[in-house]
Design an enzyme around this catalytic site. Structure first.
Site, short mmCIF file in Angstrom:
data_model
loop_
_atom_site.label_atom_id
_atom_site.label_comp_id
_atom_site.label_asym_id
_atom_site.label_seq_id
_atom_site.Cartn_x
_atom_site.Cartn_y
_atom_site.Cartn_z
N ASP A 105 49.53 40.57 -37.86
CA ASP A 105 48.30 41.02 -38.54
C ASP A 105 48.06 42.49 -38.26
O ASP A 105 48.52 43.02 -37.25
CB ASP A 105 47.07 40.27 -38.01
CG ASP A 105 47.22 38.79 -38.09
OD1 ASP A 105 47.92 38.31 -38.99
OD2 ASP A 105 46.63 38.11 -37.22
N1 URA Z 1 49.28 34.90 -34.78
C1 URA Z 1 48.24 35.57 -35.29
O1 URA Z 1 47.14 35.05 -35.40
N2 URA Z 1 48.43 36.83 -35.67
C2 URA Z 1 49.59 37.48 -35.57
O2 URA Z 1 49.70 38.65 -35.93
C3 URA Z 1 50.67 36.77 -35.02
C4 URA Z 1 50.49 35.47 -34.65
#
Ligand code: URA
Length: 270
Positions: A105
């Site tokens: 993310d």
């Molecule tokens: N899980 C998440 O919530 N975000 C990420 O970026 C990777 C794994």
């Protein structure tokens, strides 16, 4: 093999042959540190260091494997219509289409792989290959033992299900606790949604490891090429773990039919 520079740049995918001639004539191309403006000049991709506008040219067929320590605030995409920072902004332009292997993310930092090798990407992200990803997760409050057990067993809600996770307590600081979470699935915002499901919002998330690779040694925003034996080992690990899930016919067992499945079965409702 030596070839005319314009032909070589065209075959590398830098520009058409005519455009490449213009680039050479304009003094934008160098070979082994020397600017070349003569159109007949020959070079060899295997031996010579070829640069355009000061950036190294990589043949489009060459496979590139990069690991990066992604900072927060960068999108895992190859372009953004809103002109927000993307992870490719942190890499040189090799005139080759490389892309992130899976996603972190925008608000997540840590270990991210990038490549132009589709087979590598598939091997790394296919859930049946069970490549472990390790996260350091800071959440608001202190989840109870039962909540942590639920996540360890593999949380199943009406809307979604998550495979079992390995979870270890790391630290408590004021209102926050930090946990190490190991998962092999790569569902969208998985770690955030897992903790949301037990009522604890994730405040900070970092991927520290991807299989045997560790982000240690790379500062945020830094990257390095993977070594050949690292790439080989990643392929091997993906194949090895995938094998466990295969039938005699060689096809992967559908999740719903796996004896050891911890996944939500829509028909059975569990
Ligand atoms: N899980 C998440 O919530 N975000 C990420 O970026 C990777 C794994």
């Amino acid at each position: 093999m030596e070839e005319r520079l314009q032909k070589l740049l065209a075959s590398a995918g830098v520009a058409s042959r005519r455009k490449a001639e213009e680039m050479i004539a304009a003094g934008r191309v160098s070979v082994n540190g020397v600017t070349v403006t003569e159109l007949g000049t020959k070079a060899d991709f295997g031996k010579d260091r070829i640069f355009v506008d000061g950036k190294p040219v990589v043949h489009k067929e060459r496979k590139i494997y990069v690991m990066m320590n992604k900072p927060k605030g960068y999108l895992c995409t190859v372009s953004d219509t809103h002109d927000r920072p993307i992870v490719l902004d942190l890499l040189p332009d090799w005139h080759v289409r490389i892309y992130p292997v899976g996603r972190l993310d925008m608000d997540t930092s840590g270990l991210l792989l990038l490549t132009n090798d589709g087979k590598f990407t598939n091997a790394m992200i296919h859930p049946s290959h069970r490549i472990n990803k390790v996260y350091r997760v800071r959440v608001k409050g202190t989840p109870t033992e039962d909540q942590i057990e639920e996540l360890k067993r593999g949380l199943v809600t009406e809307e979604e299900s998550f495979a079992p996770a390995k979870i270890r307590f790391l630290a408590k600081e004021g209102k926050y606790t930090t946990w190490q979470v190991v998962i092999h699935e790569g569902k969208k915002r998985q770690v955030r949604r897992m903790f949301d499901a037990v009522g604890h919002r994730v405040e900070a998330l970092t991927r520290t490891n991807f299989d045997f690779l560790s982000v240690d040694g790379l500062k945020e925003g830094e990257w390095r090429f993977l070594k050949k034996d690292e790439v080989r080992r990643l392929f091997k690990d993906a194949a090895g773990r995938g094998e466990k899930e295969k039938t005699k016919s060689g096809f992967a067992v559908p999740r719903s039919k796996r004896k050891t499945s911890h996944f939500y079965d829509k028909k059975k409702g569990r």
